[in-house]
Design a protein around this motif. Sequence first.
Motif, PDB file in Angstrom:
ATOM      1  N   MET A   1      67.328 -42.728  87.458  1.00 19.06           N
ATOM      2  CA  MET A   1      66.045 -42.425  88.106  1.00 19.06           C
ATOM      3  C   MET A   1      65.640 -40.972  87.837  1.00 19.06           C
ATOM      4  O   MET A   1      64.468 -40.686  87.571  1.00 19.06           O
ATOM      5  CB  MET A   1      66.139 -42.674  89.612  1.00 19.06           C
ATOM      6  N   CYS A   2      66.607 -40.051  87.900  1.00 20.70           N
ATOM      7  CA  CYS A   2      66.310 -38.643  87.602  1.00 20.70           C
ATOM      8  C   CYS A   2      65.852 -38.469  86.158  1.00 20.70           C
ATOM      9  O   CYS A   2      64.906 -37.725  85.888  1.00 20.70           O
ATOM     10  CB  CYS A   2      67.528 -37.776  87.883  1.00 20.70           C
ATOM     11  N   LEU A   3      66.526 -39.155  85.245  1.00 17.09           N
ATOM     12  CA  LEU A   3      66.126 -39.091  83.837  1.00 17.09           C
ATOM     13  C   LEU A   3      64.709 -39.623  83.662  1.00 17.09           C
ATOM     14  O   LEU A   3      63.877 -38.997  82.983  1.00 17.09           O
ATOM     15  CB  LEU A   3      67.102 -39.882  82.965  1.00 17.09           C
ATOM     16  N   THR A   4      64.413 -40.756  84.274  1.00 18.15           N
ATOM     17  CA  THR A   4      63.079 -41.354  84.158  1.00 18.15           C
ATOM     18  C   THR A   4      62.006 -40.427  84.721  1.00 18.15           C
ATOM     19  O   THR A   4      60.948 -40.240  84.107  1.00 18.15           O
ATOM     20  CB  THR A   4      63.044 -42.717  84.883  1.00 18.15           C
ATOM     21  N   GLU A   5      62.277 -39.820  85.884  1.00 19.94           N
ATOM     22  CA  GLU A   5      61.305 -38.890  86.482  1.00 19.94           C
ATOM     23  C   GLU A   5      61.081 -37.682  85.579  1.00 19.94           C
ATOM     24  O   GLU A   5      59.942 -37.236  85.401  1.00 19.94           O
ATOM     25  CB  GLU A   5      61.794 -38.441  87.854  1.00 19.94           C
ATOM     26  N   THR A   6      62.153 -37.164  85.006  1.00 20.57           N
ATOM     27  CA  THR A   6      62.033 -36.004  84.124  1.00 20.57           C
ATOM     28  C   THR A   6      61.250 -36.354  82.864  1.00 20.57           C
ATOM     29  O   THR A   6      60.377 -35.594  82.434  1.00 20.57           O
ATOM     30  CB  THR A   6      63.434 -35.483  83.747  1.00 20.57           C
ATOM     31  N   LEU A   7      61.544 -37.522  82.290  1.00 24.26           N
ATOM     32  CA  LEU A   7      60.807 -37.942  81.095  1.00 24.26           C
ATOM     33  C   LEU A   7      59.324 -38.156  81.411  1.00 24.26           C
ATOM     34  O   LEU A   7      58.459 -37.768  80.619  1.00 24.26           O
ATOM     35  CB  LEU A   7      61.417 -39.215  80.519  1.00 24.26           C
ATOM     36  N   ASP A   8      59.026 -38.755  82.569  1.00 23.81           N
ATOM     37  CA  ASP A   8      57.629 -38.946  82.970  1.00 23.81           C
ATOM     38  C   ASP A   8      56.910 -37.609  83.095  1.00 23.81           C
ATOM     39  O   ASP A   8      55.760 -37.463  82.661  1.00 23.81           O
ATOM     40  CB  ASP A   8      57.546 -39.699  84.300  1.00 23.81           C
ATOM     41  N   GLU A   9      57.588 -36.635  83.681  1.00 27.07           N
ATOM     42  CA  GLU A   9      56.989 -35.310  83.832  1.00 27.07           C
ATOM     43  C   GLU A   9      56.757 -34.658  82.471  1.00 27.07           C
ATOM     44  O   GLU A   9      55.708 -34.049  82.226  1.00 27.07           O
ATOM     45  CB  GLU A   9      57.907 -34.433  84.688  1.00 27.07           C
ATOM     46  N   MET A  10      57.724 -34.814  81.566  1.00 24.43           N
ATOM     47  CA  MET A  10      57.575 -34.234  80.231  1.00 24.43           C
ATOM     48  C   MET A  10      56.437 -34.894  79.461  1.00 24.43           C
ATOM     49  O   MET A  10      55.691 -34.222  78.745  1.00 24.43           O
ATOM     50  CB  MET A  10      58.885 -34.353  79.466  1.00 24.43           C
ATOM     51  N   VAL A  11      56.273 -36.206  79.618  1.00 23.80           N
ATOM     52  CA  VAL A  11      55.169 -36.906  78.967  1.00 23.80           C
ATOM     53  C   VAL A  11      53.842 -36.440  79.563  1.00 23.80           C
ATOM     54  O   VAL A  11      52.873 -36.167  78.838  1.00 23.80           O
ATOM     55  CB  VAL A  11      55.339 -38.437  79.078  1.00 23.80           C
ATOM     56  N   SER A  12      53.787 -36.318  80.895  1.00 18.81           N
ATOM     57  CA  SER A  12      52.556 -35.876  81.565  1.00 18.81           C
ATOM     58  C   SER A  12      52.148 -34.475  81.143  1.00 18.81           C
ATOM     59  O   SER A  12      50.956 -34.172  81.033  1.00 18.81           O
ATOM     60  CB  SER A  12      52.736 -35.895  83.093  1.00 18.81           C
ATOM     61  N   ASN A  13      53.141 -33.604  80.898  1.00 22.07           N
ATOM     62  CA  ASN A  13      52.848 -32.224  80.497  1.00 22.07           C
ATOM     63  C   ASN A  13      52.645 -32.073  78.991  1.00 22.07           C
ATOM     64  O   ASN A  13      52.425 -30.974  78.508  1.00 22.07           O
ATOM     65  CB  ASN A  13      53.973 -31.295  80.963  1.00 22.07           C
ATOM     66  N   GLY A  14      52.760 -33.178  78.259  1.00 22.96           N
ATOM     67  CA  GLY A  14      52.532 -33.131  76.823  1.00 22.96           C
ATOM     68  C   GLY A  14      53.695 -32.564  76.024  1.00 22.96           C
ATOM     69  O   GLY A  14      53.563 -32.277  74.837  1.00 22.96           O
ATOM     70  N   VAL A  15      54.845 -32.402  76.663  1.00 24.20           N
ATOM     71  CA  VAL A  15      56.022 -31.863  75.982  1.00 24.20           C
ATOM     72  C   VAL A  15      56.693 -32.929  75.130  1.00 24.20           C
ATOM     73  O   VAL A  15      57.298 -32.634  74.101  1.00 24.20           O
ATOM     74  CB  VAL A  15      57.026 -31.303  77.025  1.00 24.20           C
ATOM     75  N   LEU A  16      56.554 -34.193  75.540  1.00 20.73           N
ATOM     76  CA  LEU A  16      57.241 -35.297  74.889  1.00 20.73           C
ATOM     77  C   LEU A  16      56.262 -36.462  74.744  1.00 20.73           C
ATOM     78  O   LEU A  16      55.458 -36.718  75.644  1.00 20.73           O
ATOM     79  CB  LEU A  16      58.435 -35.719  75.762  1.00 20.73           C
TER      80      LEU A  16
END
Length: 106
Positions: A14-29
């Motif tokens: 869940m932590c990984l998924t939240e972090t990836l979602d945040e990175m996608v939202s910020n355009g980092v990933l």
Amino acid sequence: MATFELYRRSTIGMCLTETLDEMVSNGVLSPEHAIQVLVQFDKSMTEALETQVKSKVSIKGHLHTYRFCDNVWTFILQDALFKNEESQENVGRVKIVACDSKLLTQ
């Protein structure tokens, strides 16, 4: 190797998924890279549990609910006692999800 996505619902998943979602939202990933990371996470967790975990645990408790759907068993236990060689732990409520490992090789 086929994998289940069970471990994505774990705390680390869940932590990984939240972090990836945040990175996608910020355009980092990119979303595609985020999906690749999750697929690799599924493979790595399956491999690590198959090859690195050697201990055995016994579980006793009151079976509250059980279900078998799509080759997946789900058990909900209340007042469960987990025991291994060194220690034991009481847990008020626990959900156990189990799959047939033979399905991973198909």
